[in-house]
Design a protein around this motif. Structure first.
Motif, PDB file in Angstrom:
ATOM      1  N   VAL A 133       0.852  -1.191   0.000  1.00 16.16           N
ATOM      2  CA  VAL A 133       0.000   0.000   0.000  1.00 16.16           C
ATOM      3  C   VAL A 133       0.882   1.233   0.000  1.00 16.16           C
ATOM      4  N   ALA A 134       0.592   2.172  -0.903  1.00 17.37           N
ATOM      5  CA  ALA A 134       1.328   3.437  -0.972  1.00 17.37           C
ATOM      6  C   ALA A 134       0.417   4.504  -1.553  1.00 17.37           C
ATOM      7  N   GLY A 135       0.323   5.647  -0.864  1.00 20.03           N
ATOM      8  CA  GLY A 135      -0.411   6.795  -1.395  1.00 20.03           C
ATOM      9  C   GLY A 135      -1.856   6.516  -1.770  1.00 20.03           C
ATOM     10  N   GLY A 136      -2.569   5.699  -1.008  1.00 24.51           N
ATOM     11  CA  GLY A 136      -3.963   5.423  -1.313  1.00 24.51           C
ATOM     12  C   GLY A 136      -4.168   4.381  -2.392  1.00 24.51           C
ATOM     13  N   THR A 137      -3.101   3.687  -2.780  1.00 22.27           N
ATOM     14  CA  THR A 137      -3.172   2.658  -3.811  1.00 22.27           C
ATOM     15  C   THR A 137      -2.648   1.345  -3.257  1.00 22.27           C
ATOM     16  N   VAL A 138      -3.348   0.261  -3.581  1.00 24.17           N
ATOM     17  CA  VAL A 138      -2.894  -1.078  -3.231  1.00 24.17           C
ATOM     18  C   VAL A 138      -2.312  -1.701  -4.491  1.00 24.17           C
ATOM     19  N   TYR A 139      -1.096  -2.216  -4.409  1.00 27.21           N
ATOM     20  CA  TYR A 139      -0.454  -2.902  -5.521  1.00 27.21           C
ATOM     21  C   TYR A 139      -0.456  -4.391  -5.211  1.00 27.21           C
ATOM     22  N   ALA A 140      -1.128  -5.159  -6.066  1.00 30.21           N
ATOM     23  CA  ALA A 140      -1.209  -6.605  -5.897  1.00 30.21           C
ATOM     24  C   ALA A 140      -0.570  -7.256  -7.114  1.00 30.21           C
ATOM     25  N   ALA A 141       0.318  -8.212  -6.880  1.00 35.18           N
ATOM     26  CA  ALA A 141       1.058  -8.804  -7.991  1.00 35.18           C
ATOM     27  C   ALA A 141       1.020 -10.320  -7.942  1.00 35.18           C
ATOM     28  N   THR A 142       0.996 -10.906  -9.116  1.00 35.23           N
ATOM     29  CA  THR A 142       1.145 -12.344  -9.295  1.00 35.23           C
ATOM     30  C   THR A 142       2.241 -12.540 -10.321  1.00 35.23           C
ATOM     31  N   GLY A 143       2.515 -13.762 -10.685  1.00 33.70           N
ATOM     32  CA  GLY A 143       3.518 -14.015 -11.718  1.00 33.70           C
ATOM     33  C   GLY A 143       3.066 -13.602 -13.103  1.00 33.70           C
ATOM     34  N   CYS A 171       0.113  -7.520 -12.524  1.00 29.96           N
ATOM     35  CA  CYS A 171       0.228  -6.605 -11.400  1.00 29.96           C
ATOM     36  C   CYS A 171      -0.917  -5.605 -11.538  1.00 29.96           C
ATOM     37  N   ALA A 172      -1.607  -5.344 -10.438  1.00 31.58           N
ATOM     38  CA  ALA A 172      -2.743  -4.420 -10.481  1.00 31.58           C
ATOM     39  C   ALA A 172      -2.590  -3.342  -9.428  1.00 31.58           C
ATOM     40  N   ALA A 173      -2.941  -2.114  -9.806  1.00 35.06           N
ATOM     41  CA  ALA A 173      -3.022  -0.997  -8.869  1.00 35.06           C
ATOM     42  C   ALA A 173      -4.507  -0.792  -8.600  1.00 35.06           C
ATOM     43  N   GLY A 223     -11.334  -0.435  -3.859  1.00 33.69           N
ATOM     44  CA  GLY A 223     -10.883  -1.636  -4.550  1.00 33.69           C
ATOM     45  C   GLY A 223     -10.976  -1.519  -6.058  1.00 33.69           C
ATOM     46  N   GLU A 224     -11.398  -0.351  -6.548  1.00 31.58           N
ATOM     47  CA  GLU A 224     -11.528  -0.113  -7.988  1.00 31.58           C
ATOM     48  C   GLU A 224     -10.170  -0.253  -8.668  1.00 31.58           C
ATOM     49  N   PRO A 225     -10.090  -1.024  -9.779  1.00 33.84           N
ATOM     50  CA  PRO A 225      -8.825  -1.132 -10.513  1.00 33.84           C
ATOM     51  C   PRO A 225      -8.451   0.212 -11.147  1.00 33.84           C
ATOM     52  N   LEU A 226      -7.225   0.647 -10.929  1.00 34.10           N
ATOM     53  CA  LEU A 226      -6.720   1.883 -11.523  1.00 34.10           C
ATOM     54  C   LEU A 226      -5.873   1.594 -12.756  1.00 34.10           C
ATOM     55  N   ASP A 234       7.192   3.402 -12.780  1.00 31.12           N
ATOM     56  CA  ASP A 234       6.764   4.335 -13.810  1.00 31.12           C
ATOM     57  C   ASP A 234       6.131   5.540 -13.127  1.00 31.12           C
ATOM     58  N   GLY A 235       5.505   6.429 -13.872  1.00 31.17           N
ATOM     59  CA  GLY A 235       4.944   7.646 -13.328  1.00 31.17           C
ATOM     60  C   GLY A 235       3.811   7.438 -12.331  1.00 31.17           C
ATOM     61  N   VAL A 236       3.207   6.259 -12.328  1.00 33.65           N
ATOM     62  CA  VAL A 236       2.114   5.963 -11.417  1.00 33.65           C
ATOM     63  C   VAL A 236       2.668   5.410 -10.101  1.00 33.65           C
ATOM     64  N   GLY A 237       3.928   5.052 -10.094  1.00 36.79           N
ATOM     65  CA  GLY A 237       4.537   4.588  -8.839  1.00 36.79           C
ATOM     66  C   GLY A 237       4.931   3.132  -8.828  1.00 36.79           C
ATOM     67  N   TRP A 238       4.666   2.395  -9.900  1.00 33.05           N
ATOM     68  CA  TRP A 238       5.059   0.992  -9.897  1.00 33.05           C
ATOM     69  C   TRP A 238       5.955   0.704 -11.068  1.00 33.05           C
TER      70      TRP A 238
END
Length: 63
Positions: free
Chosen positions: A21-31, A34-36, A42-45, A59-63
Protein backbone atom coordinates in the motif's frame (compact mmCIF):
# COMPACT_ATOMS: atom_id res chain seq x y z
CA UNK A 1 -3.32 -10.49 14.07
CA UNK A 2 -4.94 -9.14 10.91
CA UNK A 3 -8.37 -7.54 10.96
CA UNK A 4 -11.38 -8.72 8.96
CA UNK A 5 -11.42 -8.44 5.16
CA UNK A 6 -13.32 -5.42 3.86
CA UNK A 7 -13.21 -6.28 0.16
CA UNK A 8 -11.85 -8.86 -2.23
CA UNK A 9 -10.53 -8.49 -5.75
CA UNK A 10 -9.36 -11.21 -8.13
CA UNK A 11 -6.18 -10.18 -9.93
CA UNK A 12 -5.49 -13.52 -11.64
CA UNK A 13 -2.63 -15.92 -11.14
CA UNK A 14 -0.93 -17.05 -7.95
CA UNK A 15 0.22 -14.41 -5.46
CA UNK A 16 4.03 -14.32 -5.21
CA UNK A 17 4.21 -11.68 -2.46
CA UNK A 18 1.82 -9.79 -0.18
CA UNK A 19 0.09 -6.64 -1.48
CA UNK A 20 1.77 -3.28 -0.87
CA UNK A 21 0.00 0.00 0.00
CA UNK A 22 1.33 3.44 -0.97
CA UNK A 23 -0.41 6.79 -1.40
CA UNK A 24 -3.96 5.42 -1.31
CA UNK A 25 -3.17 2.66 -3.81
CA UNK A 26 -2.89 -1.08 -3.23
CA UNK A 27 -0.45 -2.90 -5.52
CA UNK A 28 -1.21 -6.61 -5.90
CA UNK A 29 1.06 -8.80 -7.99
CA UNK A 30 1.15 -12.34 -9.30
CA UNK A 31 3.52 -14.02 -11.72
CA UNK A 32 1.20 -13.05 -14.57
CA UNK A 33 -0.19 -9.64 -13.62
CA UNK A 34 0.23 -6.60 -11.40
CA UNK A 35 -2.74 -4.42 -10.48
CA UNK A 36 -3.02 -1.00 -8.87
CA UNK A 37 -6.29 -0.74 -6.92
CA UNK A 38 -7.88 2.23 -5.17
CA UNK A 39 -7.49 1.60 -1.43
CA UNK A 40 -10.90 3.00 -0.45
CA UNK A 41 -13.03 1.12 -3.02
CA UNK A 42 -10.88 -1.64 -4.55
CA UNK A 43 -11.53 -0.11 -7.99
CA UNK A 44 -8.83 -1.13 -10.51
CA UNK A 45 -6.72 1.88 -11.52
CA UNK A 46 -4.24 0.14 -13.79
CA UNK A 47 -3.15 -3.39 -14.66
CA UNK A 48 0.14 -4.59 -16.08
CA UNK A 49 0.31 -7.91 -17.89
CA UNK A 50 3.68 -9.41 -17.13
CA UNK A 51 5.23 -12.86 -17.11
CA UNK A 52 7.60 -12.07 -14.28
CA UNK A 53 7.08 -9.05 -12.02
CA UNK A 54 10.77 -8.98 -11.07
CA UNK A 55 11.40 -7.24 -14.40
CA UNK A 56 8.76 -4.55 -13.78
CA UNK A 57 10.29 -1.10 -13.21
CA UNK A 58 8.80 2.01 -11.61
CA UNK A 59 6.76 4.33 -13.81
CA UNK A 60 4.94 7.65 -13.33
CA UNK A 61 2.11 5.96 -11.42
CA UNK A 62 4.54 4.59 -8.84
CA UNK A 63 5.06 0.99 -9.90
Amino acid sequence: MAGPSRRRRTVGGVARLPPAVAGGTVYAATGERCAALRLTTGEPLRTWEVRDIRGLAADGVGW
